[in-house]
Scaffold this active site. Structure first.
Site, short mmCIF file in Angstrom:
data_model
loop_
_atom_site.label_atom_id
_atom_site.label_comp_id
_atom_site.label_asym_id
_atom_site.label_seq_id
_atom_site.Cartn_x
_atom_site.Cartn_y
_atom_site.Cartn_z
N SER A 147 0.86 -1.18 0.00
CA SER A 147 0.00 0.00 0.00
C SER A 147 0.89 1.23 0.00
CB SER A 147 -0.89 -0.03 1.25
OG SER A 147 -1.66 1.15 1.33
N LYS A 173 -0.90 -0.91 -4.49
CA LYS A 173 -2.13 -0.17 -4.17
C LYS A 173 -1.75 1.28 -3.91
CE LYS A 173 -4.76 0.04 0.15
NZ LYS A 173 -5.49 -0.76 1.17
N LYS A 175 -2.92 5.02 -2.62
CA LYS A 175 -3.91 5.82 -1.91
C LYS A 175 -4.27 7.00 -2.81
CE LYS A 175 -4.09 3.73 2.13
NZ LYS A 175 -5.34 3.16 2.68
N ASP A 201 -7.12 3.05 -3.34
CA ASP A 201 -7.88 3.09 -2.08
C ASP A 201 -8.16 4.55 -1.73
OD1 ASP A 201 -9.01 2.75 0.41
OD2 ASP A 201 -7.27 1.77 1.32
N GLU A 226 -11.07 0.79 -3.86
CA GLU A 226 -11.42 0.45 -2.48
C GLU A 226 -12.07 1.65 -1.79
OE1 GLU A 226 -7.94 -1.00 -0.49
OE2 GLU A 226 -8.84 -0.96 1.50
N ASP A 251 -13.95 -1.68 2.29
CA ASP A 251 -13.08 -1.86 3.45
C ASP A 251 -13.88 -1.36 4.67
OD1 ASP A 251 -11.22 -1.49 5.52
OD2 ASP A 251 -9.73 -0.46 4.32
N LYS A 275 -10.29 -7.28 7.07
CA LYS A 275 -9.31 -6.87 8.09
C LYS A 275 -9.81 -7.37 9.44
CE LYS A 275 -7.68 -2.45 6.31
NZ LYS A 275 -7.87 -0.99 6.41
N GLY A 303 -4.47 -4.65 5.72
CA GLY A 303 -3.49 -4.44 6.78
C GLY A 303 -3.74 -3.14 7.50
O1 OSB Z 1 -7.44 1.62 4.26
O2 OSB Z 1 -6.34 -0.15 3.94
C1 OSB Z 1 -6.48 0.92 4.52
C2 OSB Z 1 -3.45 1.56 6.74
C3 OSB Z 1 -4.06 2.11 7.85
C4 OSB Z 1 -5.41 2.30 7.84
C5 OSB Z 1 -6.17 1.93 6.73
C6 OSB Z 1 -5.56 1.37 5.62
C7 OSB Z 1 -4.17 1.21 5.62
C8 OSB Z 1 -3.41 0.73 4.49
C9 OSB Z 1 -2.08 0.08 4.79
O3 OSB Z 1 -3.74 0.87 3.35
C10 OSB Z 1 -2.18 -1.38 4.82
C11 OSB Z 1 -0.91 -2.06 5.28
O4 OSB Z 1 -0.05 -2.31 4.45
O5 OSB Z 1 -0.79 -2.38 6.48
MG MG Z 2 -8.57 0.59 2.83
#
Ligand code: OSB
Ligand code: MG
Length: 384
Positions: A147, A173, A175, A201, A226, A251, A275, A303
């Site tokens: 991510s 992925k 953001k 995402d 996402e 999510d 998650k 994650g």
């Molecule tokens: O939206 O998936 C998410 C991290 C913290 C809070 C929300 C998200 C995320 C990530 C990182 O996208 C995921 C990871 O690699 O741990």
């Molecule tokens: Mg997410």
């Protein structure tokens, strides 16, 4: 699982870990994590079994309502007594025992996790085997995905993505948020070529009125988008799913097997990010996995910047066969220069090896753990 355990003690340990680089999403930026770890003591026939859990509640209540200080408080003031007061405790009972307390899934999940770790260590079983139940394990490694946060400019983003491609990650992925979406995706797709999996995402950053704009993402052959809309907007996600070609993945909206079922039924979730913290534990996560599998809905393991405790557990969960897409399961060094476990998760040809040691599949590095610790509190069962 044989024998009867009682919960006799709980240690609440807050640690601080710096991130290797700031992680920025549509809801904020962080450069260190303040993490709550739990250590439970279960007793069975005068023997003490220890187990560790990690609470994924972040520093601030910006992903969901939960945050680390509140998680510690609700565990101490409301959750612990409900478990310690029980004649017998089992990870499979935690969800039910804590149901009267509304919300706080990350806090609840961390308790279930620590108890599960203790149980599995006592039985000599690894989490992947436990989660598979009667089903045979079909893979000993899973594809790693990463991510990638929002950057100040495109050059920095492209340099970061190139680094992850060089590391061997099998999918990227990005953001996104309004003002950081179409151009970054176009540039990254051009950089990585047409074959590597790419997804985005939004962490709820868009509105029901953004369908025409989000449709511009369709040309980049993304695996999914996402959580584009707020978590309570299931019908908005359904309408968006009908308006764009990129599959909608939820999510934040999916907080239980019930919400997963509803979202699938109405067509709001074409893919689901599972998650454990968000849904109240690994066992509810497995139930959502089973649902997705039965319904033919692709799932992947999300994650929350976990340390080696949660990272090992996530890698075990993600080995279930219904996780048909690469998850946000990266090497520990993607976030932490020095993880708190003895053998931090690494990439092996773009994969993460599924842990096989008893419990969640990690051993703590006591020296690193002590150095990272900011506070510890101890709770004991009153009947002892
Ligand atoms: O939206 O998936 C998410 C991290 C913290 C809070 C929300 C998200 C995320 C990530 C990182 O996208 C995921 C990871 O690699 O741990
Ligand atoms: Mg997410």
């Amino acid at each position: 699982m044989t024998g009867t355990f009682r919960l006799i003690g709980l240690e609440l340990r807050r640690i601080s870990l710096p991130l290797v680089t700031a992680f920025t999403t549509s809801f904020g930026s962080e450069n260190h994590r303040d993490i709550l770890l739990l250590r439970v003591e279960l007793e069975r026939e005068n023997t003490i079994f220890e187990g560790w859990g990690e609470c994924v509640a972040p520093n601030d209540p910006t992903y969901s309502a939960e945050y680390v200080a509140a998680a510690e408080m609700v565990i101490e003031q409301h959750l612990f007594a409900r478990l310690a007061g029980s004649e017998r405790i089992a990870a499979a009972e935690v969800h039910r025992l804590l149901r009267a307390v509304k919300g706080h899934p990350m806090a609840k999940a961390s308790l279930e996790m620590a108890i599960l770790d203790a149980e599995l260590r006592a039985e000599g079983t690894c989490l992947a085997t436990h989660l598979h139940g009667d089903q045979p394990l079909t893979r000993d490694r899973i594809p790693a995905g990463v991510s990638v946060g929002i950057f100040a400019d495109l050059d920095q983003l492209l340099a970061a993505v190139q680094g992850y491609v060089d590391d061997g990650y099998q999918r990227i992925k990005l953001k996104i948020q309004p003002g950081w979406d179409i151009d970054p995706v176009r540039e990254v797709r051009a950089l990585i070529g047409p074959e590597l999996g790419l997804q985005v995402d939004a962490n709820t950053a868009y509105t029901r009125h953004d369908a025409a704009h989000l449709r511009l993402l369709d040309e980049f052959d993304l695996l999914l988008i996402e959580q584009p809309l707020p978590e309570d907007d299931l019908l908005g996600h359904r309408d968006l799913a009908n308006a764009i070609d990129t599959p909608i993945c939820l999510d934040e909206s999916i907080i239980s097997v019930t919400t997963a079922l509803d979202a699938i039924d109405i067509g709001a979730a074409e893919i689901i990010n599972i998650k454990p913290g968000r849904v109240g534990g690994y066992l509810e996560a497995r139930r959502i996995h089973d649902l997705c599998r039965d319904r033919g809905i692709p799932a992947w393991c999300g994650g929350m910047l976990e340390t080696g405790i949660g990272r090992a557990a996530n890698a075990s969960l993600a080995s279930l066969p219904g996780f048909t897409l690469p998850g946000d399961i990266s090497a520990a060094e993607r976030f932490y220069a020095r993880d708190i476990v003895v053998a931090p998760i690494t990439l092996v040809e773009g994969n993460v090896v599924v842990p096989t040691s008893p419990g969640l599949g990690f051993d703590l590095d006591q020296g690193i753990l002590e150095a990272a610790t900011r506070s510890t509190r101890h709770l004991r069962s009153e009947s002892r």
